[in-house]
Scaffold this motif. Structure first.
Motif, mmCIF file in Angstrom:
data_model
loop_
_atom_site.group_PDB
_atom_site.id
_atom_site.type_symbol
_atom_site.label_atom_id
_atom_site.label_comp_id
_atom_site.label_asym_id
_atom_site.label_seq_id
_atom_site.Cartn_x
_atom_site.Cartn_y
_atom_site.Cartn_z
ATOM 1 N N CYS A 77 78.776 43.689 20.825
ATOM 2 C CA CYS A 77 77.996 42.999 19.779
ATOM 3 C C CYS A 77 78.588 41.594 19.577
ATOM 4 O O CYS A 77 80.013 41.536 19.421
ATOM 5 C CB CYS A 77 78.058 43.836 18.578
ATOM 6 N N GLU A 127 78.883 37.067 18.981
ATOM 7 C CA GLU A 127 78.276 35.850 18.585
ATOM 8 C C GLU A 127 78.863 34.802 19.376
ATOM 9 O O GLU A 127 79.949 34.782 19.887
ATOM 10 C CB GLU A 127 78.676 35.286 17.214
ATOM 11 N N SER A 160 74.144 39.796 24.023
ATOM 12 C CA SER A 160 74.311 40.155 22.747
ATOM 13 C C SER A 160 74.054 38.901 21.789
ATOM 14 O O SER A 160 73.495 38.720 20.753
ATOM 15 C CB SER A 160 75.426 41.057 22.248
ATOM 16 N N ALA A 161 74.915 37.893 22.126
ATOM 17 C CA ALA A 161 75.043 36.762 21.376
ATOM 18 C C ALA A 161 73.751 35.929 21.298
ATOM 19 O O ALA A 161 73.306 35.399 20.551
ATOM 20 C CB ALA A 161 76.031 35.744 22.057
ATOM 21 N N SER A 176 70.680 37.550 21.641
ATOM 22 C CA SER A 176 69.384 38.255 21.076
ATOM 23 C C SER A 176 69.946 38.565 19.543
ATOM 24 O O SER A 176 69.162 39.013 18.848
ATOM 25 C CB SER A 176 69.398 39.717 21.902
ATOM 26 N N GLY A 177 71.182 38.578 19.199
ATOM 27 C CA GLY A 177 71.738 38.996 18.044
ATOM 28 C C GLY A 177 71.897 40.424 17.692
ATOM 29 O O GLY A 177 72.093 40.872 16.480
#
Ligand SMILES: NC(=O)c1ccc[n+]([C@@H]2O[C@H](COP(=O)([O-])OP(=O)(O)OC[C@H]3O[C@@H](n4cnc5c(N)ncnc54)[C@H](O)[C@@H]3O)[C@@H](O)[C@H]2O)c1
Length: 365
Positions: free
Chosen positions: A201, A203, A340-341, A343-344
């Motif tokens: 997960c 950012e 992941s970054a 799509s959030g």
């Protein structure tokens, strides 16, 4: 059985790492010689050949691959060019040492590994810290269960970027920013020492979109300079990983907590590995941290060990310590963090394939 003949090597890409590490290491090793080099920039190919006294140079690497006296190649071009060169080299029956990252797309990495397997040639990826002192020592400490079952780890890796060429900051050549260029070493180390990651997960951000690299001002950069990720390992362990090349100062560490102790490896710290272990039998009054002195050799020496390992494994038909599949798995972890970054949302590994038609067209160098 060992062989005492010399391996004939070609080097594709005559830039920084070829001249700093690959060519001098092949020339230093008693069992290898460099017979030809290639670069799309003919001046670089010619200057490199002259500098090291190498007999032949080419602008088109396919001419280098056509030579029967080239038995193995180093691929030291920018990442987006690796796939076509490695596949062509394998098809020509050459063993390959390819620099990191293996490629910029997972499908390309899979094709490289498959092609090398089909051709029966060795494919190694250039993760030299496997041949240093610190990380193999960490591996032994983990294997000896000095800190017990690993529960969690935390990685911080920060340094101001100082790139030698603009392509490092252009996605169509590099495949990404801090995570693809520097983080890929960490991704390899994470897989090697702690096993597969099950989900991420993350950012990411670009805090410095305009950067000068030598004489070129790059504006509106399309690669990230900062990433923060949370990892869950298949073993059940968890971790955090923050990497940044937009800052002003270099600092960082890897800390690992197990059920019976902890370990800290500090970035750039030449003292060694800090260790706390309840298993080492210290009397209670001496309990606490100890520093295990581990001296990391100079970088050029670690590169030499990596390249000598490749030569020896080819000549002796021995297994490689770092394979194409290892390089592919490191790339998969980095790409999972990117997904992941973007799509959030959390992303699970192994990654689902994105059909080629749905992928962004990449201008490959
Ligand atoms: N393991 C390490 O410590 C380390 C350190 C630096 C770079 N690298 C990796 O090595 C690779 C090269 O990095 P560098 O710093 O030497 O870059 P560089 O820009 O100095 O050199 C790359 C060279 O490849 C040439 N090139 C590009 N496409 C080509 C093609 N199709 N055929 C022939 N030549 C081509 C370029 O003209 C250039 O001369 C990258 O993958 C990079 O990530 C690894």
């Amino acid at each position: 059985m060992t062989s005492d003949r010399e391996l004939g090597v070609g080097v594709i890409g005559c830039g920084g790492i070829a001249n700093f590490a690959h060519i001098p290491s092949y020339l230093r090793h008693a069992r290898s010689r460099v017979v030809a080099v290639a670069d799309i920039d003919p001046a670089k190919a010619r200057d490199t050949a002259e500098r090291w006294g190498i007999g032949s140079w080419y602008q088109d690497y396919r001419e280098l691959l056509a030579r029967p006296d080239v038995e193995a190649v180093s691929v030291t071009t920018w990442p987006a060019a690796h796939a076509s060169e490695v596949v062509a080299a394998a098809r020509a029956g050459k063993h390959v040492l390819c620099e990191k990252p293996i490629a910029t797309e997972l499908e390309d990495a899979d094709a490289m590994v498959e092609e090398a397997d089909r051709a029966g040639v060795k494919l190694m990826i250039g993760y030299q810290h496997r041949f240093g002192s610190v990380w193999p020592r960490v591996e032994r400490l983990l294997e000896e269960e000095t800190i017990g079952r690993v529960m969690a780890l935390s990685i911080v890796s920060c340094a101001p970027s100082s790139h030698s060429a603009p392509w490092f900051l252009q996605k169509r050549y590099s495949g990404g920013g801090v995570l693809m260029d520097w983080g890929i070493y960490t991704a390899y180390t994470i897989n090697w020492l702690f096993g597969p990651v099950e989900s991420v997960c993350a950012e990411s951000a670009t805090f410095r979109p305009n950067v000068r690299v030598r004489d070129t001002l790059l504006e509106g950069l399309d690669v990230e300079d900062t990433v923060a990720a949370v990892l869950r390992f298949r073993s059940g362990a968890m971790g955090t990983w923050y990497s940044c090349w937009a800052g002003r100062a270099s600092h960082g560490y890897t800390s690992v907590d197990g059920l019976d102790g902890s370990m800290v490896v500090s970035q750039g710290d030449r003292r060694g590995i800090s260790l706390y272990s309840t298993r080492l039998g210290d009397p209670e009054h001496l309990g606490g941290w100890r520093v295990l002195p581990v001296v990391e050799p100079p970088l050029s020496e670690v590169h030499y060990r990596k390249i000598a390992h490749f030569v020896d494994c080819v000549l002796d038909d021995a297994p490689l310590a770092v394979t194409g599949a290892d390089g592919r798995d490191a790339l998969e972890l980095v790409l999972a963090i990117y997904r992941s970054a973007e799509s959030g949302a959390p992303v699970r590994l192994p990654l689902a394939r994105i059909p080629a038609a749905a992928r962004q067209p990449e201008g490959k160098g």
